[in-house]
Enzyme design. Structure first.
Site, PDB file in Angstrom:
ATOM      1  N   LYS A  89       0.716  -1.281   0.060  1.00 20.00           N
ATOM      2  CA  LYS A  89      -0.028   0.141  -0.130  1.00 20.00           C
ATOM      3  C   LYS A  89       0.861   1.203   0.002  1.00 20.00           C
ATOM      4  O   LYS A  89       0.397   2.179  -0.560  1.00 20.00           O
ATOM      5  CB  LYS A  89      -0.830   0.148   1.215  1.00 20.00           C
ATOM      6  CG  LYS A  89      -2.114  -0.986   0.835  1.00 20.00           C
ATOM      7  CD  LYS A  89      -3.081  -1.036   2.118  1.00 20.00           C
ATOM      8  CE  LYS A  89      -4.254  -1.553   1.725  1.00 20.00           C
ATOM      9  NZ  LYS A  89      -4.107  -3.091   2.150  1.00 20.00           N
ATOM     10  N   GLU A 111      -9.956   6.962   3.720  1.00 23.32           N
ATOM     11  CA  GLU A 111     -10.804   6.239   4.303  1.00 23.32           C
ATOM     12  C   GLU A 111     -10.111   5.167   4.689  1.00 23.32           C
ATOM     13  O   GLU A 111      -9.229   4.734   3.808  1.00 23.32           O
ATOM     14  CB  GLU A 111     -12.200   6.211   3.742  1.00 23.32           C
ATOM     15  CG  GLU A 111     -11.879   4.727   2.741  1.00 23.32           C
ATOM     16  CD  GLU A 111     -11.205   5.014   1.607  1.00 23.32           C
ATOM     17  OE1 GLU A 111     -11.041   6.157   1.253  1.00 23.32           O
ATOM     18  OE2 GLU A 111     -10.481   3.850   1.017  1.00 23.32           O
ATOM     19  N   SER A 377       1.767 -10.086  -1.113  1.00 24.42           N
ATOM     20  CA  SER A 377       1.373  -8.476  -0.679  1.00 24.42           C
ATOM     21  C   SER A 377       1.844  -7.904   0.456  1.00 24.42           C
ATOM     22  O   SER A 377       1.589  -6.752   0.962  1.00 24.42           O
ATOM     23  CB  SER A 377      -0.196  -8.329  -0.994  1.00 24.42           C
ATOM     24  OG  SER A 377      -0.912  -9.135  -0.343  1.00 24.42           O
TER      25      SER A 377
HETATM   26  C1  PLP Z   1      -4.862  -4.221   1.680  1.00 26.04           C
HETATM   27  C2  PLP Z   1      -4.500  -5.217   1.392  1.00 26.04           C
HETATM   28  C3  PLP Z   1      -4.818  -5.990   0.309  1.00 26.04           C
HETATM   29  C4  PLP Z   1      -5.828  -5.674  -0.623  1.00 26.04           C
HETATM   30  O1  PLP Z   1      -5.877  -4.844  -1.345  1.00 26.04           O
HETATM   31  P1  PLP Z   1      -5.693  -4.420  -2.652  1.00 26.04           P
HETATM   32  O2  PLP Z   1      -6.070  -3.263  -3.176  1.00 26.04           O
HETATM   33  O3  PLP Z   1      -6.958  -5.528  -3.494  1.00 26.04           O
HETATM   34  O4  PLP Z   1      -4.250  -4.982  -3.016  1.00 26.04           O
HETATM   35  C5  PLP Z   1      -3.815  -7.383   0.164  1.00 26.04           C
HETATM   36  N1  PLP Z   1      -3.191  -7.711   0.980  1.00 26.04           N
HETATM   37  C6  PLP Z   1      -2.660  -6.994   1.839  1.00 26.04           C
HETATM   38  C7  PLP Z   1      -1.374  -7.267   2.529  1.00 26.04           C
HETATM   39  C8  PLP Z   1      -3.104  -5.909   2.127  1.00 26.04           C
HETATM   40  O5  PLP Z   1      -2.821  -5.079   3.235  1.00 26.04           O
END
Ligand code: PLP
Length: 393
Positions: A89, A111, A377
């Site tokens: 993010k 938000e 992610s």
């Molecule tokens: C917020 C988040 C997501 C989902 O958000 P996307 O916008 O779909 O990428 C996925 N993995 C992690 C670790 C997150 O913090």
């Protein structure tokens, strides 16, 4: 077929900007400037420098040997979990704070649901010394105390949304109301590849550094830029959009999108938008959306806070509709097992969102020579309590 946004802000039939008239000047200012600003050499230089020195990029592309052996295929993990603040993010919030500065904005609003985007936004506001107001549902504030504490420690003001179900969509409504009331000095940092045009495209471009790096890293390690598959979990779809971006128009690269099935697609407790969603409007764009027959947004459910969203970004709606991406939905229990498995096989504790992507190896068989690149992610520190409760560790 074109999988990028067109001049009118659409991915096929999805996207656009469905906003109250009073928001038009803000969104229009951004639309007219975002590509121009992103193309400025000074902007690029500052963005790249911060990604390198502050975020810690490039994030490694790691060949997961033991996981690959177990599933008899070649699995590479793109380590977004190693970024500052623990997930992808931050790539987007760094980009948007620089954009806000170029547009002369001095006040940032956002938000947040689980608080991850709120923390990433509060972080870059501290970095730049800008005022930061984060709207968050009252229920979420109670559920996500550690992230609320982080935001406050970073100097942000967390404002509870007291209306409706007091969760993410109510926080979004409050943020939009704030933006309408503060059109001149305020920028609204949206946290995923959603929202009115140009947000989905802007967020995708900031996150596209993920696939830009995968290309040269994979070439370095295997001699080829293109894997057989790129895989990512999808909440709103920003880590996925960044992972797919430079492969969208490479037909030899399969795209796999992993959604949260919650307790099961037919359980009534799910977030599998590609299966359960119909065309509708959420967060200012036309996309696939879970809704009742009369168009009320359905409350989604997933064990992972980041995938607990009733829609997907318009790019992903288009990828689903055209069949360019294969969508797989994964239940809570399969995801949790996959998270534990990665911990034991590779010494990496993933975020529960990411664990959904990891669970596909139990559902889909890849060939021994397939190269599968997966977006890792985020890291699991924030989910430790959840894992502990679930596995009675
Ligand atoms: C917020 C988040 C997501 C989902 O958000 P996307 O916008 O779909 O990428 C996925 N993995 C992690 C670790 C997150 O913090």
């Amino acid at each position: 077929m074109n999988y990028n946004v067109n001049k009118k802000g659409y991915y096929g039939e999805f996207g656009g900007a469905f906003i109250p008239e009073m928001l038009y000047p803000n969104v229009e200012e951004l639309r007219q400037n975002y590509l121009k600003v992103m193309a400025e050499p000074e902007f690029k230089k500052e963005f790249d420098q911060l990604l390198k020195d502050y975020v810690g990029r490039p994030s490694p592309l790691y060949f997961a040997k033991r996981l690959s052996e177990k599933y008899n295929t070649k699995i590479y993990l793109k380590r977004e979990d190693l970024n500052h603040t623990g997930a992808h993010k931050i790539n987007n919030t760094i980009g948007q704070i620089l954009m806000a500065q170029r547009l002369g904005k001095t006040r940032i609003i956002a938000e947040t649901g689980a608080g991850q985007h709120g923390v990433a936004t509060a972080t870059v506001c501290a970095l730049m010394g800008l005022e930061c107001i984060v709207y968050m549902g009252e229920i979420d504030i109670a559920r996500q105390a550690p992230n609320v504490a982080r935001m406050k420690m970073l100097g942000a003001t967390v404002v509870p949304a007291l209306s409706g179900s007091r969760t993410l969509k109510d926080a979004t409504n409050e943020a939009i109301r704030d933006w309408i009331n503060n059109p001149v000095n305020t920028h609204y940092i949206i946290g995923s590849a959603i929202g009115p045009h140009p947000y989905p495209d802007m967020v995708t471009r900031f996150q596209s550094v993920i696939s830009e790096e995968i290309k040269w890293q994979l070439k370095e390690q295997t001699g080829k830029e293109n894997p057989d598959y790129v895989v990512a979990c999808i909440g709103g779809g920003s880590n996925a959009a960044g992972t797919y971006y430079h492969y969208l128009h490479e037909p030899d690269v399969g795209i796999i999108a992993v959604e949260a099935a919650g307790l099961g697609i037919d359980s009534g407790e799910s977030a599998a938008t590609s299966v359960l969603g119909k065309e509708g409007i959420i967060h200012g764009c036309k996309t696939l959306l879970m809704q009742t027959p009369d168009g009320q947004i359905t409350e989604p459910y997933s064990i992972s806070a980041g995938l607990d969203y009733p829609g997907v970004g318009p790019m992903h709606a288009h990828l689903a509709k055209t069949g360019r991406a294969e969508f797989i939905s994964i239940t809570d229990s399969d995801a949790m097992d996959a998270g534990l498995e990665l911990s034991k096989l590779e010494g990496i504790i993933p975020a529960i969102e990411t664990s959904h992507a990891l669970a596909i190896f139990k559902h889909k068989t890849f060939k021994p020579n397939d190269v599968v690149v997966m977006s890792l992610s985020g890291r699991g520190d924030k989910d430790l309590e959840n894992y502990i409760d679930y596995f009675k560790i």
